[in-house]
Every structure is written in structure tokens, then in C-alpha cells.
Design a protein around this motif. Structure first.
Motif, short mmCIF file in Angstrom:
data_model
loop_
_atom_site.label_atom_id
_atom_site.label_comp_id
_atom_site.label_asym_id
_atom_site.label_seq_id
_atom_site.Cartn_x
_atom_site.Cartn_y
_atom_site.Cartn_z
N UNK A 241 69.38 -64.25 12.12
CA UNK A 241 69.11 -64.16 13.55
C UNK A 241 68.19 -63.00 13.94
N UNK A 242 68.21 -61.86 13.23
CA UNK A 242 67.29 -60.77 13.59
C UNK A 242 65.81 -61.13 13.51
N UNK A 243 65.48 -62.25 12.85
CA UNK A 243 64.06 -62.65 12.80
C UNK A 243 63.52 -63.01 14.17
N UNK A 244 64.38 -63.11 15.18
CA UNK A 244 63.90 -63.33 16.54
C UNK A 244 62.95 -62.22 16.96
N UNK A 245 63.13 -61.03 16.37
CA UNK A 245 62.23 -59.92 16.70
C UNK A 245 60.78 -60.21 16.36
N UNK A 246 60.56 -61.12 15.40
CA UNK A 246 59.19 -61.41 14.98
C UNK A 246 58.38 -62.15 16.04
N UNK A 247 59.05 -62.86 16.95
CA UNK A 247 58.30 -63.56 18.00
C UNK A 247 58.26 -62.75 19.30
N UNK A 248 59.02 -61.66 19.34
CA UNK A 248 59.02 -60.81 20.54
C UNK A 248 58.05 -59.64 20.38
N UNK A 249 58.00 -59.08 19.17
CA UNK A 249 57.13 -57.93 18.89
C UNK A 249 56.10 -58.38 17.86
N UNK A 250 54.88 -58.61 18.32
CA UNK A 250 53.88 -59.26 17.46
C UNK A 250 52.58 -58.47 17.45
N UNK A 251 51.87 -58.61 16.34
CA UNK A 251 50.50 -58.12 16.26
C UNK A 251 49.57 -59.28 16.63
N UNK A 252 48.73 -59.10 17.64
CA UNK A 252 47.81 -60.17 18.01
C UNK A 252 46.59 -60.17 17.09
N UNK A 253 45.64 -61.06 17.38
CA UNK A 253 44.47 -61.21 16.51
C UNK A 253 43.62 -59.95 16.47
N UNK A 254 43.75 -59.13 17.50
CA UNK A 254 43.01 -57.87 17.54
C UNK A 254 43.75 -56.74 16.83
N UNK A 255 44.93 -57.04 16.28
CA UNK A 255 45.72 -56.03 15.59
C UNK A 255 46.53 -55.15 16.51
N UNK A 256 46.64 -55.56 17.76
CA UNK A 256 47.38 -54.76 18.75
C UNK A 256 48.82 -55.26 18.88
#
Length: 376
Positions: A241-256
């Protein structure tokens, strides 16, 4: 004037007035059987010769059951032939084509910054982009078994790989009908025309695509789609369940670093004293930022992909929702909550955390500031 002549004149005048008031009968309307109006389907001749030729060639993309080998490779030319036909079919179904600037903004809102920054996710062509499903460099963009997305630059819509026979019906040597899949119509009318009825259809018939918008592209503007995704995470076992963090805190295509506030709000809205599994999962994600011992569950290891400053910002946002909810709900069912909060753990793990937060004015998160400076 004689009485007879006067009476005759009155009779003539009344007759004339009566004639003027008589309405002309309307032409008879054709009577439909059972009062049902049958609309004739539109037929088209646009680019018919090229369409017929490529439809024939596309029947040879795969080997036949009789063992005849494939003899044709789908290419950019096939897409270019298909695009104006799909555009016409969408127009017939009420799709409104956006202006250039509005379409560009819509693409950014849906897919992020993948079109303006170097990324493996997009292949560029003169008349369209192809968004690759998993971003792998060696993927065949025309592989129909993969959910790649084709974006028409000129006609402002999206499609899956467009095989002509999937939506064109030849009705003679020089005519054809267009029959687009309802899901293709609904995707475009929802995403680019904000059609709520088409969203309702997609929620019933196309949930995998909607979930992909959130999990792969970070599209979190629609609460009903967010609910689909978050319920999936809520159904995972405690270890994953902690993998939910991967869709909340993300690096966008610009690396931000991007923080999906709508998903954090979803967790706030759905946390209860006896049901706080996702909130607790977020706390474990916060711990994984600083501890690499159990991070095999993640596609993008949070310990490795974020800088220290980014980790601290993520931890701040998690603590900002965790601590107030814990303070509010723990007294109602104390046995189901950990003895200590996430903030206490993070302050021990990262000795510079408190100073960093104060330097950055707690990222304007009032609940977090109240936790660390209760007297101010």
C-alpha cells in the motif's frame, strides 16, 4: 342604390374576407412507419482510393492461419490517411475541435510536460505525436497490442493505433461510412469538450484508461477518476500500500517534483478513526525516503530518485496531513493507531529537518507549523 344591389355588394365583401382567412393547406409530410424517423447514414468519398488501397494492405500485417506470412508493415502513411477520417467521424458525433492554444493547454493538463521536454514517452511526426505506453525506447509505436496514444496535431484529438477497417465500412467503389468506437468518441468529448455524460460512460466502460491517466501521466483533476485509483491502492495488502506515494509525489518530464494535492485531499476526506490504512501507508512512504532497506516494492525508489531537499518537502506534506488527523481521530479508537506520529520519527531520522522547514516557512502549511511552533 336598389336593395338587391346593396345586398349583393355585402355578400361579395363577406365572401372576399372569408377567402382571405382561409389558410392554404400544408404540403403532406411523408408518414414514417411506427412514427420512427429513420436517418440515412452519411457516406463519404474523401480520399477513397488511398483508403481502399491501404485497407487491403493492412489485411496483410499479420500472417494468416493458412501460413501465408505477413507482407505489410503499418507506417506513418497509414496514420496520416486515418486522421482526417476520424476527425470527420468525431465531428459527426458532436465533437468540438479546440483552438491551437486551448488544445496545447489541454494536452499539458492531461499528459504533463512530456511534449516540451526530452523524454522516451513521445515520438514526434509531422502530423501527430505518439505517446508510448511504458516509455521504452525500443517499443514499436504501431503495435496494436500496446495502448499507445496517437495525438492529431491538426484535428486536435487522440486515438489508439487507427486501423482503417476498424472504423471504415466500404459501401461501394467510391463511398464509405464512418463508424467510430463509442469509447474513442467518449474519450475525446470528455477530455477536450468536458462532457460529463461521456465521463460517466468511460467510468463504466473504460476504467483502465482512466486509471492510466492518473498513474502514468499524473492527471488528478477529476475526483471520480481519483476515486477509482485510490480504491485500488486501498485494496492492496499492507506491504504494498505505501506505493501510493509514487502517484502523489512524482518527478515530471522536466525532472521537477510535483505533489498531487488532489490525492492528498482524497486521503484526508476518506480517513476515519477505524480506517486509516492509506494515511498510515503514506507514513511508511515518508520513512522510505530515508531508509533503503525495504524499497523493492517501488517502481521508482524514493530513497534514490529524490534529493534531500525534495525528501524534506515530501515529508513535510505527509506530516501536514498525518498529524492533525491522528490528533483528531486517535482518541476515538486509540488501539488502531501507532504510539508515535510520523513527525516525531522524521525529526529523529533527519536532524536538519526542523531547521529546513523553518527556513522555508513550513511551505505555507499551517498545520505543520502549528505542530512545530505551537506557541506562535
Amino acid at each position: 342604390m336598389s336593395t338587391i344591389n346593396f345586398a349583393g355588394m355585402v355578400a361579395f365583401m363577406l365572401f372576399s374576407i372569408g377567402c382571405q382567412n382561409i389558410k392554404k393547406p400544408k404540403p403532406e409530410q411523408p408518414v414514417e412507419k411506427n412514427d420512427t424517423v429513420i436517418k440515412r447514414e452519411k457516406e463519404y468519398t474523401m480520399n477513397i482510393e488511398a483508403i481502399k488501397q491501404h485497407m487491403e494492405w493492412q489485411t496483410h500485417i499479420e500472417a494468416t492461419e493458412e501460413g501465408i506470412p505477413a507482407s505489410y508493415n503499418y507506417s506513418e502513411k497509414d496514420v496520416n490517411i486515418a486522421l482526417p477520417v476520424i476527425a470527420q467521424g468525431l465531428k459527426d458525433k458532436g465533437f468540438r475541435q479546440l483552438k491551437d492554444s486551448a488544445f496545447t493547454q489541454a494536452l499539458t493538463n492531461i499528459f504533463g510536460k512530456i511534449f516540451t521536454h526530452q523524454t522516451n514517452r513521445v515520438r514526434f511526426h509531422d502530423k501527430y505525436y505518439t505517446i508510448i505506453e511504458d516509455g521504452q525506447e525500443k517499443v514499436d509505436e504501431y503495435d496494436y497490442t500496446i495502448e499507445n496514444i496517437f495525438v492529431s496535431k491538426e484535428y486536435k484529438f487522440i486515438s489508439w493505433v487507427p486501423f482503417l477497417a476498424d472504423f471504415i465500412e466500404l459501401t461501394g467503389n467510391h463511398n464509405y461510412k464512418i463508424d467510430l468506437h463509442p469509447i474513442l468518441i467518449a474519450r475525446n468529448k470528455y477530455l477536450f469538450n468536458n462532457s460529463r455524460s461521456d465521463l460517466a460512460y468511460l467510468l463504466a466502460e473504460d476504467t483502465l484508461f482512466l486509471k492510466t491517466l492518473v498513474t502514468s501521466f499524473g492527471y488528478t483533476k477529476e475526483e471520480k477518476i481519483n476515486t477509482l485509483v485510490m480504491n485500488d491502492y486501498r485494496g492492496l495488502d499492507d506491504d504494498h500500500m505505501p506505493t501510493v506515494g509514487e502517484i502523489i509525489f512524482v518527478k515530471n518530464a522536466a525532472g521537477e517534483l510535483e505533489i498531487k494535492q488532489e490525492l492528498l485531499q482524497w486521503i484526508i476526506d476518506h480517513t476515519r478513526a477505524d480506517d486509516h490504512a492509506l494515511l498510515q501507508a503514506l507514513s511508511y512512504y515518508a520513512y522510505a525516503l530515508y531508509d533503503n532497506s525495504n524499497n523493492d516494492i517501488y517502481t521508482h525508489n524514493p530513497f534514490k530518485i529524490f534529493s534531500l531537499d525534495e525528501k524534506r518537502k515530501i515529508a513535510a506534506y505527509i506530516a501536514d496531513i498525518y498529524e492533525p488527523l491522528r490528533n483528531q481521530l486517535m482518541p476515538l479508537d486509540a488501539g488502531k493507531w501507532p504510539a508515535s506520529g510520523v513527525l516525531e520519527h522524521l525529526l529523529v531520522e533527519d536532524k536538519g529537518f526542523a531547521h529546513f522547514l523553518k527556513e522555508h516557512d513550513y511551505f505555507s502549511l499551517p498545520a505543520l507549523k502549528q505542530e512545530l511552533e505551537p506557541d506562535n
